[in-house]
Design an enzyme around this catalytic site. Structure first.
Site, PDB file in Angstrom:
ATOM      1  N   ASN A 119      -7.632  56.127  11.606  1.00 59.24           N
ATOM      2  CA  ASN A 119      -6.887  57.119  10.830  1.00 59.24           C
ATOM      3  C   ASN A 119      -7.783  57.608   9.692  1.00 59.24           C
ATOM      4  O   ASN A 119      -8.056  56.872   8.749  1.00 59.24           O
ATOM      5  CB  ASN A 119      -5.612  56.483  10.279  1.00 59.24           C
ATOM      6  CG  ASN A 119      -4.738  57.473   9.522  1.00 59.24           C
ATOM      7  OD1 ASN A 119      -5.165  58.552   9.147  1.00 59.24           O
ATOM      8  ND2 ASN A 119      -3.495  57.077   9.284  1.00 59.24           N
ATOM      9  N   HIS A 160      -2.254  64.492  14.245  1.00 63.95           N
ATOM     10  CA  HIS A 160      -2.877  63.556  13.310  1.00 63.95           C
ATOM     11  C   HIS A 160      -3.127  62.251  14.056  1.00 63.95           C
ATOM     12  O   HIS A 160      -2.240  61.717  14.725  1.00 63.95           O
ATOM     13  CB  HIS A 160      -1.948  63.329  12.119  1.00 63.95           C
ATOM     14  CG  HIS A 160      -2.373  62.219  11.222  1.00 63.95           C
ATOM     15  ND1 HIS A 160      -3.669  62.071  10.776  1.00 63.95           N
ATOM     16  CD2 HIS A 160      -1.676  61.170  10.701  1.00 63.95           C
ATOM     17  CE1 HIS A 160      -3.747  60.997  10.007  1.00 63.95           C
ATOM     18  NE2 HIS A 160      -2.556  60.433   9.954  1.00 63.95           N
ATOM     19  N   CYS A 190      -2.229  62.525   4.578  1.00 61.18           N
ATOM     20  CA  CYS A 190      -2.568  62.779   5.987  1.00 61.18           C
ATOM     21  C   CYS A 190      -2.138  64.162   6.455  1.00 61.18           C
ATOM     22  O   CYS A 190      -2.684  64.687   7.430  1.00 61.18           O
ATOM     23  CB  CYS A 190      -1.949  61.711   6.883  1.00 61.18           C
ATOM     24  SG  CYS A 190      -2.534  60.044   6.520  1.00 61.18           S
TER      25      CYS A 190
END
Length: 323
Positions: free
Chosen positions: A280, A250, A114
């Site tokens: 996500n 994020h 990520c």
């Protein structure tokens, strides 16, 4: 005069298939309310069976080129941040290079889960500052739907697929915080925390794995480390939270996003939030949010943007840039 890596184009791409939370109620002991309350996610996009990470990345790249008014040959390098490349090798970046018709320069992948886009953007900045490239395309692209355990309600409802791309160009600045471009970067990792977020398989172990996560532990580390890295990159730039126009974090969990903003002393109306629509998307999360935020009219030229992410490794970092 000081060389800066300035954003001159942005674009994104999402698969056509939209999966609402309610779809998971058919196969899992979960509900739309349960997912929303714990993550802020309402829907996400899943790639089609014949749609790969490089497909999403290529379309995002084409949109970024169009936005910048450039042709593929105007770009010197492509960096793709991904943990879900089409093949073990070659890189997704070289696949994008070929599909764009870019027959010069170089292309490679970066893998920091990520945090991948932050690592890739920092690498692109270094290439520009060292004079190795004048223009660099940085892409975050993922098909995390391919590594989900569909029986694990704590993880499979959180992730989605997508891609986003930025184009950076070398431009001269005065060496002050008034310059457009990347003003500071901060990268970190700590391999001791591998077991709280990982995929339990891979090439070297001859296994096909699924994403595994200890949610409470990841949350605890995320809020603390994201706020700390944002403060570190701001300090390197000679700036403070009061100088920020937008945080583009994020997009993993609305509670992590809100917790980080609170630690920085910023209200949520200065945060670009897209997690409700995309879930996500790992390394694609930040460039997707940057592209959507710009399209919404939130991010404007001259704005100070702080972007930060944390992912498996643990790996985390942040970047301060003036749009």
């Amino acid at each position: 005069m000081t060389q800066r890596a300035v954003v001159i184009g942005v674009g994104h791409d999402l698969p056509e298939r939209v999966v609402e939370n309610a779809e998971f109620e058919k196969t899992l002991d979960t509900s739309d309310e349960w997912i929303r309350s714990r993550s802020g996610i309402e829907r996400r996009h899943f790639a089609a069976e014949n749609e790969n990470t490089s497909d999403l990345a290529t379309r995002a790249a084409q949109n970024a080129l169009r936005d910048a008014g450039l042709q593929p040959d105007d770009v010197d390098a492509i960096i793709v941040a991904t943990s879900t490349a089409d093949l073990t090798f070659p890189s997704a970046a070289t696949m994008v290079q070929a599909r764009l018709g870019m027959n010069h320069g170089f292309a490679f992948d970066v893998q920091a889960v990520c945090a991948g886009f932050i690592y890739a953007l920092s690498t692109a900045n270094a290439l520009i500052l060292s004079g190795q490239a004048k223009r660099v395309m940085v892409i975050g692209a993922e098909t995390f739907s391919r590594i989900m355990d569909w029986t694990d309600r704590s993880t499979c409802v959180l992730f989605g697929d997508g891609a986003g791309a930025l184009i950076l160009e070398a431009q001269e600045g005065d060496g002050t915080t008034a310059d457009r471009g990347i003003l500071a970067t901060d990268l970190n990792s700590d391999g001791r925390f591998r077991d709280i977020l990982y995929v339990d398989g891979g090439v070297s172990t001859n296994t096909t794995g699924y994403l595994r996560m200890e949610g409470k532990e990841v949350f605890r580390h995320a809020v603390e480390k994201l706020a700390a890295t944002a403060q570190a990159s701001l300090a390197k730039a000679g700036m403070g939270p009061e100088d920020i126009d937008w945080i583009v974090p994020h997009q993993a969990n609305i509670r992590i996003i809100a917790g980080t903003a609170k630690k920085l002393g910023l209200s949520m109306d200065r945060v670009v939030v897209t997690v409700q629509d995309h879930g996500n998307t790992s390394a694609a999360s930040i460039p997707l949010a940057l592209s959507v935020g710009r399209a919404r009219g939130q991010i404007k030229q001259g704005d100070v943007v702080v972007t930060e992410a944390i992912g498996g490794g643990l790996a985390w970092g942040s970047i301060v840039l003036r749009w």
